[in-house]
Enzyme design. Structure first.
Site, PDB file in Angstrom:
ATOM      1  N   SER A   1       4.372   0.778   8.288  1.00 14.59           N
ATOM      2  CA  SER A   1       4.080   2.140   7.796  1.00 14.59           C
ATOM      3  C   SER A   1       3.387   2.954   8.885  1.00 14.59           C
ATOM      4  O   SER A   1       3.348   4.185   8.822  1.00 14.59           O
ATOM      5  CB  SER A   1       3.172   2.084   6.573  1.00 14.59           C
ATOM      6  OG  SER A   1       3.681   1.179   5.653  1.00 14.59           O
TER       7      SER A   1
ATOM      8  N   HIS B   1       9.476  -3.582   3.235  1.00 11.10           N
ATOM      9  CA  HIS B   1       9.001  -3.785   1.854  1.00 11.10           C
ATOM     10  C   HIS B   1      10.195  -4.046   0.935  1.00 11.10           C
ATOM     11  O   HIS B   1      10.137  -4.901   0.048  1.00 11.10           O
ATOM     12  CB  HIS B   1       8.281  -2.534   1.325  1.00 11.10           C
ATOM     13  CG  HIS B   1       7.030  -2.181   2.058  1.00 11.10           C
ATOM     14  ND1 HIS B   1       6.915  -1.059   2.844  1.00 11.10           N
ATOM     15  CD2 HIS B   1       5.820  -2.798   2.103  1.00 11.10           C
ATOM     16  CE1 HIS B   1       5.702  -0.985   3.343  1.00 11.10           C
ATOM     17  NE2 HIS B   1       5.013  -2.030   2.918  1.00 11.10           N
TER      18      HIS B   1
ATOM     19  N   MET C   1       0.849  -1.194   0.000  1.00 14.98           N
ATOM     20  CA  MET C   1       0.000   0.000   0.000  1.00 14.98           C
ATOM     21  C   MET C   1       0.887   1.247   0.000  1.00 14.98           C
ATOM     22  O   MET C   1       0.451   2.334   0.404  1.00 14.98           O
ATOM     23  CB  MET C   1      -0.940  -0.008   1.206  1.00 14.98           C
ATOM     24  CG  MET C   1      -1.906  -1.191   1.144  1.00 14.98           C
ATOM     25  SD  MET C   1      -3.481  -0.900   1.959  1.00 14.98           S
ATOM     26  CE  MET C   1      -2.936  -0.544   3.599  1.00 14.98           C
ATOM     27  N   GLY C   2       2.133   1.089  -0.434  1.00  9.50           N
ATOM     28  CA  GLY C   2       3.040   2.234  -0.504  1.00  9.50           C
ATOM     29  C   GLY C   2       3.610   2.596   0.855  1.00  9.50           C
ATOM     30  O   GLY C   2       3.593   1.786   1.775  1.00  9.50           O
TER      31      GLY C   2
ATOM     32  N   VAL D   1      10.984  -7.743   9.495  1.00  7.63           N
ATOM     33  CA  VAL D   1      12.162  -6.870   9.589  1.00  7.63           C
ATOM     34  C   VAL D   1      11.919  -5.918  10.763  1.00  7.63           C
ATOM     35  O   VAL D   1      10.844  -5.323  10.869  1.00  7.63           O
ATOM     36  CB  VAL D   1      12.376  -6.065   8.283  1.00  7.63           C
ATOM     37  CG1 VAL D   1      13.613  -5.192   8.377  1.00  7.63           C
ATOM     38  CG2 VAL D   1      12.487  -7.027   7.090  1.00  7.63           C
TER      39      VAL D   1
ATOM     40  N   LEU E   1       6.687   2.943   1.442  1.00  2.09           N
ATOM     41  CA  LEU E   1       7.625   1.823   1.528  1.00  2.09           C
ATOM     42  C   LEU E   1       8.723   2.078   2.552  1.00  2.09           C
ATOM     43  O   LEU E   1       9.224   3.186   2.679  1.00  2.09           O
ATOM     44  CB  LEU E   1       8.252   1.575   0.144  1.00  2.09           C
ATOM     45  CG  LEU E   1       7.266   1.299  -0.988  1.00  2.09           C
ATOM     46  CD1 LEU E   1       8.028   1.023  -2.290  1.00  2.09           C
ATOM     47  CD2 LEU E   1       6.325   0.140  -0.664  1.00  2.09           C
ATOM     48  N   HIS E   2       9.053   1.021   3.282  1.00  2.00           N
ATOM     49  CA  HIS E   2      10.163   1.089   4.232  1.00  2.00           C
ATOM     50  C   HIS E   2      11.018  -0.160   4.034  1.00  2.00           C
ATOM     51  O   HIS E   2      10.752  -0.983   3.141  1.00  2.00           O
ATOM     52  CB  HIS E   2       9.651   1.239   5.670  1.00  2.00           C
ATOM     53  CG  HIS E   2       8.577   0.264   6.027  1.00  2.00           C
ATOM     54  ND1 HIS E   2       8.811  -1.095   6.124  1.00  2.00           N
ATOM     55  CD2 HIS E   2       7.252   0.441   6.271  1.00  2.00           C
ATOM     56  CE1 HIS E   2       7.688  -1.696   6.456  1.00  2.00           C
ATOM     57  NE2 HIS E   2       6.720  -0.797   6.526  1.00  2.00           N
TER      58      HIS E   2
HETATM   59  O1  PAF Z   1      -0.067  -5.828   3.655  1.00  2.00           O
HETATM   60  C1  PAF Z   1      -0.470  -4.890   2.929  1.00  2.00           C
HETATM   61  O2  PAF Z   1       0.203  -3.892   2.733  1.00  2.00           O
HETATM   62  C2  PAF Z   1      -1.852  -4.991   2.293  1.00  2.00           C
HETATM   63  O3  PAF Z   1      -2.760  -5.619   3.141  1.00  2.00           O
HETATM   64  C3  PAF Z   1      -1.831  -5.664   0.906  1.00  2.00           C
HETATM   65  C4  PAF Z   1      -1.399  -7.113   0.978  1.00  2.00           C
HETATM   66  C5  PAF Z   1      -0.908  -4.886  -0.018  1.00  2.00           C
HETATM   67  C6  PAF Z   1      -3.247  -5.622   0.308  1.00  2.00           C
HETATM   68  O4  PAF Z   1      -3.720  -4.329   0.178  1.00  2.00           O
END
Ligand code: PAF
Length: 281
Positions: A186, A37, A30-31, A176, A33-34
């Site tokens: 996030s 991810h 869902m962006g 992590v 990012l850290h």
């Molecule tokens: O873990 C997440 O960030 C969300 O639940 C996912 C798997 C991207 C689905 O929106």
């Protein structure tokens, strides 16, 4: 790195790789990012020839009182990080692309979705399973990479992929952590300094459960109680749940044997953190 917004451009790019016999890995996000991810992207790059990352803040997995509007959306920074990690394609669909007017189909993984996080966030896993089913059908990857921090999500999505015959390997990747043990999330940015200072105690509380599980007289109930006792002492923390579950089925553990997972959720103010640790006996 390509950035695409439509399922048709995405499918074209993936089909071209497939024609060359390349293996495709997929990291849904869902962006915001850290490091956690990015660890998934790196893991995917080791196993696959091309990596697709999706950034999509999925509205249907947020409850009415949750932080959808506040959810961070630093897309330019996310794109730069994906480029740096050598993702081949960043998929960033609009909400109206994923859920066009008239969309009425949802995916529900019954049983697994109702307890633990599902009990505190009704409808959450239906939203997650629905969006990941759609993303899998659009990306059609060989492997899907998910973090173990969202352990219940991982188990649910494994079940969903098997039940709906997605020909995908689901790879769970280790949590992590920050150097003080706090699981990366996030949501950590929402913690104020006092909450951030107290938050690593949550992980230590789970470790107290692991320690309890090693005692000869320990039971599932004594393990859960040990964690709860520690959480209740964390300044500013409000316990949501603690559970000890069978790793594959998430059924509450009846005995301390085999592969188990100790899971929990704690609120610091409005910020809800989740974490888990394995227990093997
Ligand atoms: O873990 C997440 O960030 C969300 O639940 C996912 C798997 C991207 C689905 O929106």
């Amino acid at each position: 790195m390509k950035i695409v917004r439509s399922p048709s451009s995405l499918r074209r790019a993936v089909a071209a790789w497939r024609r060359k016999g390349l293996r495709v890995g997929f990291v849904p996000t869902m962006g915001a990012l850290h490091e956690a991810h990015l660890a998934l992207v790196r893991r995917a790059r080791i196993a696959c020839d091309r990596v697709v990352v999706s950034v999509f803040v999925n509205p249907i997995q947020f409850g009415p009182k949750e932080d959808l509007a506040k959810y961070p959306r630093p897309f330019a920074k996310d794109a730069a990080l994906c480029r740096r990690e050598k993702a081949a394609l960043l998929y960033h669909p609009a909400v109206s692309t994923m859920y066009p007017p008239g969309a009425r189909t949802f995916v529900e993984v019954s049983g697994l979705s109702q307890r633990y996080c599902g009990a505190s966030r009704p409808g959450h896993f239906r939203g997650v399973a629905t969006v990941v089913a759609k993303l899998l059908s659009q990306v059609a990857p060989d492997s899907l990479f998910l973090g173990e921090k969202d352990f219940q999500q991982l188990v649910i999505l494994r079940r969903m992929a098997a039940d709906l015959d997605f020909p995908v390997r689901v790879v769970g990747c280790p949590i992590v952590r920050e150097s003080d043990g706090l699981a990366m999330s996030s949501r950590n940015v929402f913690l104020n300094p006092a909450q951030r200072a107290a938050a690593p105690e949550f992980h230590r509380a789970l470790l107290a459960g692991v320690e309890e599980s090693r005692r000869a007289s320990a039971t599932p109930a004594s393990v859960v109680a040990a964690v709860r006792r520690r959480i209740l002492k964390i300044p500013g923390a409000r316990l949501d749940y603690v559970g000890l579950a069978e790793t594959e089925t998430l059924e509450p553990a009846q005995r301390l044997s085999g592969r188990l997972r100790l899971l929990g959720a704690v609120f610091f103010g409005n910020t809800r953190l989740i974490d888990n640790v394995p227990i093997r006996r």
